[in-house]
Design an enzyme around this catalytic site. Structure first.
Site, PDB file in Angstrom:
ATOM      1  N   CYS A 140       3.052  44.035  56.533  1.00  0.00           N
ATOM      2  CA  CYS A 140       1.255  43.710  56.906  1.00  0.00           C
ATOM      3  C   CYS A 140       1.162  44.854  57.800  1.00  0.00           C
ATOM      4  O   CYS A 140       1.096  44.436  58.598  1.00  0.00           O
ATOM      5  CB  CYS A 140       0.987  42.327  57.011  1.00  0.00           C
ATOM      6  SG  CYS A 140      -0.911  42.143  56.920  1.00  0.00           S
ATOM      7  N   ASP A 176      -1.318  37.278  42.661  1.00  0.00           N
ATOM      8  CA  ASP A 176       0.256  38.056  44.131  1.00  0.00           C
ATOM      9  C   ASP A 176       1.506  38.492  43.280  1.00  0.00           C
ATOM     10  O   ASP A 176       2.261  38.089  41.671  1.00  0.00           O
ATOM     11  CB  ASP A 176       1.117  36.259  44.120  1.00  0.00           C
ATOM     12  CG  ASP A 176       1.990  36.520  45.601  1.00  0.00           C
ATOM     13  OD1 ASP A 176       2.732  37.771  45.473  1.00  0.00           O
ATOM     14  OD2 ASP A 176       2.405  35.271  45.948  1.00  0.00           O
ATOM     15  N   ARG A 196       4.166  39.710  44.207  1.00  0.00           N
ATOM     16  CA  ARG A 196       5.597  40.230  44.389  1.00  0.00           C
ATOM     17  C   ARG A 196       6.787  39.310  43.647  1.00  0.00           C
ATOM     18  O   ARG A 196       6.834  38.204  43.462  1.00  0.00           O
ATOM     19  CB  ARG A 196       5.928  39.251  46.009  1.00  0.00           C
ATOM     20  CG  ARG A 196       4.930  39.643  47.527  1.00  0.00           C
ATOM     21  CD  ARG A 196       4.823  38.741  48.325  1.00  0.00           C
ATOM     22  NE  ARG A 196       3.295  38.127  48.322  1.00  0.00           N
ATOM     23  CZ  ARG A 196       3.100  37.138  49.928  1.00  0.00           C
ATOM     24  NH1 ARG A 196       3.965  37.244  50.423  1.00  0.00           N
ATOM     25  NH2 ARG A 196       2.902  35.878  48.604  1.00  0.00           N
TER      26      ARG A 196
END
Length: 208
Positions: A61, A132, A134
């Site tokens: 991030c 999401d 991921r």
């Protein structure tokens, strides 16, 4: 159990870490050959990992980790994780999955939609992106390359534990992180509880 190719350790290098609040710790940074997604993920080995080390999968991030953005809790979670893992012995996997895998520019586009009232997941959907994106196959490869087959997972996110188990990594316990609220991230944290069942204490996540 999902099959995945084997990754190998590429380099190990000792790096002393220093944080803005004065905390310091020595770490070993590990790079890898053969990661499934081709990205430059990094393992940060802290303390003396035992048979069941404490592990965190920390998604990159830039805004929170580097610039201290108060719109998320990523920077404080990273800082907390390093100290907790160093005390017990374990590994922090720093995964290059900005914005839950949608990338930095898309994340900032989603921020602009959040400023118009959408929550973090609705903003992704409005951009035609997954909530999401991921995948933790590379994380499982890294852990196997480091000889970690069983661990305690430092995370509030049940999906991380589920994916690791599906990839053959034994997650003995899921250990919650602290709660790092600001006036700017409380809606974001509430959305994580309500939309993806993060284990955060909802009564504490009150605006104001």
């Amino acid at each position: 159990m999902r099959d995945f190719p084997t990754a190998t350790v590429r380099t190990r290098v000792a790096v002393p870490l220093r944080f803005g609040d004065g905390y310091s710790v020595d770490a070993k940074l590990v790079t890898f050959h053969g990661l499934a997604d081709g990205r430059e993920h990094l393992a940060v080995v802290l303390g003396e990992p035992g048979a069941n080390p404490l592990v965190r999968l920390h998604s990159e991030c830039l805004t929170g980790d580097v610039f201290g953005s108060a719109r998320c809790d990523c920077g404080p979670q990273l800082r907390e994780a390093v100290e907790r893992i160093a005390e017990r012995g374990g590994v922090l996997l720093y995964l290059r999955q900005e914005g839950r895998g949608i990338g930095l520019y898309n994340k900032l586009d989603a921020y602009a939609l959040q400023d118009q009232g959408l929550d973090t997941y609705a903003a992704n959907a409005a951009l035609g992106l997954p909530e999401d994106n991921r995948d933790y196959t590379a994380a499982a490869q890294m852990l196997r390359a480091l000889g970690v087959g069983s661990l305690d997972l430092l995370s509030n996110n049940p999906d991380k534990a589920e994916q690791l188990r599906d990839l053959g990594i034994e997650v003995s316990h899921r250990v919650p992180t602290g709660v790092f609220t600001t006036a700017h991230n409380v809606r974001y944290l509430r959305a994580k509880v309500l939309q993806t069942q993060h284990t955060l204490p909802l009564p504490e996540l009150t605006a104001g």
